[in-house]
Design a protein around this motif. Sequence first.
Motif, PDB file in Angstrom:
ATOM      1  N   LEU A 197      -9.420  -0.345   1.471  1.00 54.77           N
ATOM      2  CA  LEU A 197      -8.732   0.074   2.655  1.00 54.77           C
ATOM      3  C   LEU A 197      -7.852   1.212   2.656  1.00 54.77           C
ATOM      4  O   LEU A 197      -7.958   1.996   3.518  1.00 54.77           O
ATOM      5  CB  LEU A 197      -7.877  -1.118   3.085  1.00 54.77           C
ATOM      6  CG  LEU A 197      -6.982  -1.118   4.213  1.00 54.77           C
ATOM      7  CD1 LEU A 197      -7.730  -0.845   5.401  1.00 54.77           C
ATOM      8  CD2 LEU A 197      -5.873  -2.200   4.220  1.00 54.77           C
ATOM      9  N   ALA A 198      -6.940   1.168   1.439  1.00 57.89           N
ATOM     10  CA  ALA A 198      -6.346   2.214   1.315  1.00 57.89           C
ATOM     11  C   ALA A 198      -7.085   3.404   1.348  1.00 57.89           C
ATOM     12  O   ALA A 198      -6.552   4.535   1.583  1.00 57.89           O
ATOM     13  CB  ALA A 198      -5.670   2.038  -0.107  1.00 57.89           C
ATOM     14  N   ARG A 199      -8.138   3.395   0.690  1.00 55.42           N
ATOM     15  CA  ARG A 199      -8.887   4.590   0.594  1.00 55.42           C
ATOM     16  C   ARG A 199      -9.363   5.323   1.778  1.00 55.42           C
ATOM     17  O   ARG A 199      -9.250   6.367   2.185  1.00 55.42           O
ATOM     18  CB  ARG A 199     -10.441   4.387  -0.332  1.00 55.42           C
ATOM     19  CG  ARG A 199     -11.334   5.621  -0.436  1.00 55.42           C
ATOM     20  CD  ARG A 199     -12.650   5.290  -1.165  1.00 55.42           C
ATOM     21  NE  ARG A 199     -13.150   3.964  -0.632  1.00 55.42           N
ATOM     22  CZ  ARG A 199     -14.255   4.060   0.338  1.00 55.42           C
ATOM     23  NH1 ARG A 199     -14.195   5.126   1.015  1.00 55.42           N
ATOM     24  NH2 ARG A 199     -14.778   2.740   0.715  1.00 55.42           N
ATOM     25  N   ALA A 237      -8.077   2.458  -8.057  1.00 56.73           N
ATOM     26  CA  ALA A 237      -7.047   2.953  -7.331  1.00 56.73           C
ATOM     27  C   ALA A 237      -6.579   4.503  -7.964  1.00 56.73           C
ATOM     28  O   ALA A 237      -6.623   5.354  -7.194  1.00 56.73           O
ATOM     29  CB  ALA A 237      -5.258   2.405  -7.425  1.00 56.73           C
ATOM     30  N   ALA A 238      -6.840   4.593  -9.267  1.00 59.33           N
ATOM     31  CA  ALA A 238      -6.431   5.995  -9.813  1.00 59.33           C
ATOM     32  C   ALA A 238      -7.984   6.646  -9.474  1.00 59.33           C
ATOM     33  O   ALA A 238      -7.867   7.886  -9.270  1.00 59.33           O
ATOM     34  CB  ALA A 238      -6.405   5.688 -11.266  1.00 59.33           C
ATOM     35  N   ASP A 252      -0.150   7.850  -5.287  1.00 62.44           N
ATOM     36  CA  ASP A 252       0.953   8.217  -4.449  1.00 62.44           C
ATOM     37  C   ASP A 252       1.011   7.392  -3.428  1.00 62.44           C
ATOM     38  O   ASP A 252       2.167   7.393  -2.848  1.00 62.44           O
ATOM     39  CB  ASP A 252       0.641   9.818  -3.927  1.00 62.44           C
ATOM     40  CG  ASP A 252      -0.519   9.946  -3.127  1.00 62.44           C
ATOM     41  OD1 ASP A 252      -1.404   9.149  -3.410  1.00 62.44           O
ATOM     42  OD2 ASP A 252      -0.539  10.596  -2.204  1.00 62.44           O
ATOM     43  N   SER A 253       0.260   6.566  -3.034  1.00 63.27           N
ATOM     44  CA  SER A 253       0.461   5.624  -1.948  1.00 63.27           C
ATOM     45  C   SER A 253       0.243   4.314  -2.011  1.00 63.27           C
ATOM     46  O   SER A 253       0.490   3.485  -1.224  1.00 63.27           O
ATOM     47  CB  SER A 253      -0.823   6.175  -0.851  1.00 63.27           C
ATOM     48  OG  SER A 253      -1.929   6.041  -1.140  1.00 63.27           O
ATOM     49  N   VAL A 254      -0.397   3.703  -3.294  1.00 65.64           N
ATOM     50  CA  VAL A 254      -0.507   2.333  -3.773  1.00 65.64           C
ATOM     51  C   VAL A 254       0.136   1.934  -5.053  1.00 65.64           C
ATOM     52  O   VAL A 254       0.061   2.838  -5.808  1.00 65.64           O
ATOM     53  CB  VAL A 254      -1.915   2.022  -3.943  1.00 65.64           C
ATOM     54  CG1 VAL A 254      -2.140   0.806  -4.408  1.00 65.64           C
ATOM     55  CG2 VAL A 254      -2.829   2.197  -2.948  1.00 65.64           C
ATOM     56  N   GLU A 255       0.999   1.023  -4.754  1.00 65.08           N
ATOM     57  CA  GLU A 255       2.067   0.736  -6.216  1.00 65.08           C
ATOM     58  C   GLU A 255       1.736  -0.642  -6.474  1.00 65.08           C
ATOM     59  O   GLU A 255       1.762  -1.785  -5.767  1.00 65.08           O
ATOM     60  CB  GLU A 255       3.459   0.831  -5.683  1.00 65.08           C
ATOM     61  CG  GLU A 255       4.413   0.736  -6.831  1.00 65.08           C
ATOM     62  CD  GLU A 255       5.871   0.742  -6.304  1.00 65.08           C
ATOM     63  OE1 GLU A 255       6.784   0.584  -7.091  1.00 65.08           O
ATOM     64  OE2 GLU A 255       6.037   1.134  -5.200  1.00 65.08           O
ATOM     65  N   PHE A 256       1.587  -0.977  -7.696  1.00 65.38           N
ATOM     66  CA  PHE A 256       1.491  -2.342  -8.494  1.00 65.38           C
ATOM     67  C   PHE A 256       2.862  -2.571  -8.781  1.00 65.38           C
ATOM     68  O   PHE A 256       3.309  -2.035  -9.922  1.00 65.38           O
ATOM     69  CB  PHE A 256       0.318  -2.307  -9.357  1.00 65.38           C
ATOM     70  CG  PHE A 256      -1.027  -1.938  -8.847  1.00 65.38           C
ATOM     71  CD1 PHE A 256      -1.955  -2.995  -8.354  1.00 65.38           C
ATOM     72  CD2 PHE A 256      -1.427  -0.822  -8.786  1.00 65.38           C
ATOM     73  CE1 PHE A 256      -3.144  -2.816  -7.930  1.00 65.38           C
ATOM     74  CE2 PHE A 256      -2.812  -0.583  -8.448  1.00 65.38           C
ATOM     75  CZ  PHE A 256      -3.440  -1.480  -7.873  1.00 65.38           C
ATOM     76  N   LEU A 257       3.151  -3.975  -8.448  1.00 64.42           N
ATOM     77  CA  LEU A 257       4.673  -4.235  -8.667  1.00 64.42           C
ATOM     78  C   LEU A 257       4.729  -5.425  -9.681  1.00 64.42           C
ATOM     79  O   LEU A 257       5.965  -5.645 -10.181  1.00 64.42           O
ATOM     80  CB  LEU A 257       5.320  -4.962  -7.383  1.00 64.42           C
ATOM     81  CG  LEU A 257       5.389  -4.000  -6.169  1.00 64.42           C
ATOM     82  CD1 LEU A 257       6.152  -4.743  -4.894  1.00 64.42           C
ATOM     83  CD2 LEU A 257       6.063  -2.653  -6.591  1.00 64.42           C
ATOM     84  N   GLU A 261      -0.667   8.168   7.116  1.00 65.72           N
ATOM     85  CA  GLU A 261       0.676   8.224   6.301  1.00 65.72           C
ATOM     86  C   GLU A 261       0.945   6.610   5.991  1.00 65.72           C
ATOM     87  O   GLU A 261       1.184   5.660   6.909  1.00 65.72           O
ATOM     88  CB  GLU A 261       1.657   8.832   6.862  1.00 65.72           C
ATOM     89  CG  GLU A 261       1.673  10.251   6.890  1.00 65.72           C
ATOM     90  CD  GLU A 261       1.688  10.870   5.207  1.00 65.72           C
ATOM     91  OE1 GLU A 261       2.096  10.101   4.603  1.00 65.72           O
ATOM     92  OE2 GLU A 261       0.916  11.971   5.276  1.00 65.72           O
ATOM     93  N   PHE A 262       0.816   5.980   4.697  1.00 57.72           N
ATOM     94  CA  PHE A 262       1.059   4.483   4.567  1.00 57.72           C
ATOM     95  C   PHE A 262       1.530   4.438   2.983  1.00 57.72           C
ATOM     96  O   PHE A 262       1.355   5.404   2.279  1.00 57.72           O
ATOM     97  CB  PHE A 262      -0.200   3.899   4.713  1.00 57.72           C
ATOM     98  CG  PHE A 262      -1.414   4.006   3.805  1.00 57.72           C
ATOM     99  CD1 PHE A 262      -1.474   3.369   2.665  1.00 57.72           C
ATOM    100  CD2 PHE A 262      -2.021   5.206   3.618  1.00 57.72           C
ATOM    101  CE1 PHE A 262      -2.379   3.392   1.530  1.00 57.72           C
ATOM    102  CE2 PHE A 262      -3.049   5.566   2.696  1.00 57.72           C
ATOM    103  CZ  PHE A 262      -3.246   4.608   1.808  1.00 57.72           C
ATOM    104  N   ARG A 263       2.011   3.556   2.817  1.00 57.49           N
ATOM    105  CA  ARG A 263       2.328   2.702   1.518  1.00 57.49           C
ATOM    106  C   ARG A 263       1.907   1.456   1.237  1.00 57.49           C
ATOM    107  O   ARG A 263       2.306   0.456   2.141  1.00 57.49           O
ATOM    108  CB  ARG A 263       3.899   2.922   1.157  1.00 57.49           C
ATOM    109  CG  ARG A 263       4.516   4.408   1.333  1.00 57.49           C
ATOM    110  CD  ARG A 263       4.115   5.203   0.212  1.00 57.49           C
ATOM    111  NE  ARG A 263       4.742   6.561   0.354  1.00 57.49           N
ATOM    112  CZ  ARG A 263       4.270   7.504   0.715  1.00 57.49           C
ATOM    113  NH1 ARG A 263       3.406   7.348   1.714  1.00 57.49           N
ATOM    114  NH2 ARG A 263       5.216   8.665   1.062  1.00 57.49           N
ATOM    115  N   LEU A 264       1.150   1.017   0.200  1.00 56.54           N
ATOM    116  CA  LEU A 264       0.763  -0.153  -0.102  1.00 56.54           C
ATOM    117  C   LEU A 264       1.386  -0.720  -1.251  1.00 56.54           C
ATOM    118  O   LEU A 264       1.159  -0.159  -2.464  1.00 56.54           O
ATOM    119  CB  LEU A 264      -0.764  -0.348  -0.057  1.00 56.54           C
ATOM    120  CG  LEU A 264      -1.359  -1.468  -0.586  1.00 56.54           C
ATOM    121  CD1 LEU A 264      -0.953  -2.819   0.365  1.00 56.54           C
ATOM    122  CD2 LEU A 264      -3.041  -1.634  -0.724  1.00 56.54           C
TER     123      LEU A 264
END
Length: 383
Positions: A205-207, A234-235, A241-246, A215-218
């Motif tokens: 989806l992010a792709r 993701a890499a 720059d837009s997907v973060e793993f917490l 413009e989004f952040r996941l």
Amino acid sequence: MASMIISYFSNFFNAHQLPIAECLAATDGVNYTFVSVVRAGDMAGRACLDDSYPFVLKAYSSETCKNEAMRHAIEDDMVVFGELEGHEEYVTARARTGKPFFRFTERILKRGDWWRFAPPKMVRTYKRFLRYRNSNMYVLCGGAYAVRDLALSGFPAEKCLKWGYFPVVDDKGVAARPSRFQRYLSLCSVQRQIPLKRVDLQIELARLLKSDGYEFRLKIAGDGPELARLKSLAAEYSLNDSVEFLGSLTPDCVAGLMHENDLFLATSDRSEGWGATINEAMACGCCVVASDAMGSVPYLVKDGVTGLRFESGSLESLYFSIRRAADDCNLRDRCGVSARSLVAEGEWSSRCAADRLLSFSQAWLRDGEGFRSPFAEGPLSDA
């Protein structure tokens, strides 16, 4: 409320069962006991709370407690049986008395309809359900697909009722949700990183969102064996720059994440019997975008009203729902407000479910076997 002695039997006591238990234990005239049947450590992210509440009876702790548990199973006005790790002796003892009781289950054919023909599943289904089909028992269906699976396996659908999980409701309130000043769409998810959660759909989806110029952040929370593969994917798509793993978060941090983001993604396949994070996100006033194969979704998520639904496993369907939400902030806000109302004060709140369980039980005890549900929708309505 007339006096009522009620007990709930399950493997061990955890946070998913806490709100209903506290409602019942705090109700005047109700003597409530939660019976834990196995000694358990924390399982699948659920902390064992057996030692934290006075209404918990640990049947495994001594012969005296085991005998006390059996007394509850036989004598209490109403008994609810959940997962019991094979301790069917409590259910069969109750059934022999002819007294009414409930049996809770999620869907039983998570692997597919074919699974009902597998000998181990056939034996388990008989032991847990089919041998009680003529007993004074209703099944509480923790998810919309449980009744279908039971019917396919030979259990009468008319003895199945809607039920679910009722997680702790965030008390910040939807009115306190932060104003949306950021120029980007904020999305989040919380789950174990395992195949059935289909987090790969979130990366895909992010792709698509990035390729179409959104413009989004996941933010993706949770740990598990799939995490390394998902980070690599993701890499590969240049999404760092837009997907973060917490990683793993505390319950308070999870609530904060849901509270601060526009959309909550729930992408699991049919193996997700319920999906309690959906309740939790709705309680935070966050607009949920959920797979229609998750057990809670047909009960909780009315498309365009209390959230958005997409066809399980379909990236195209997920992307369509996200674009609807991305292009209409009023839709997101309306869904968030309606969702919180449904699970915090409405018919899918723990207070409503506890009240219905008690009123249903009293009417069932009064009217006897064959009693039918008086509720048209929500918990304890016909499944």
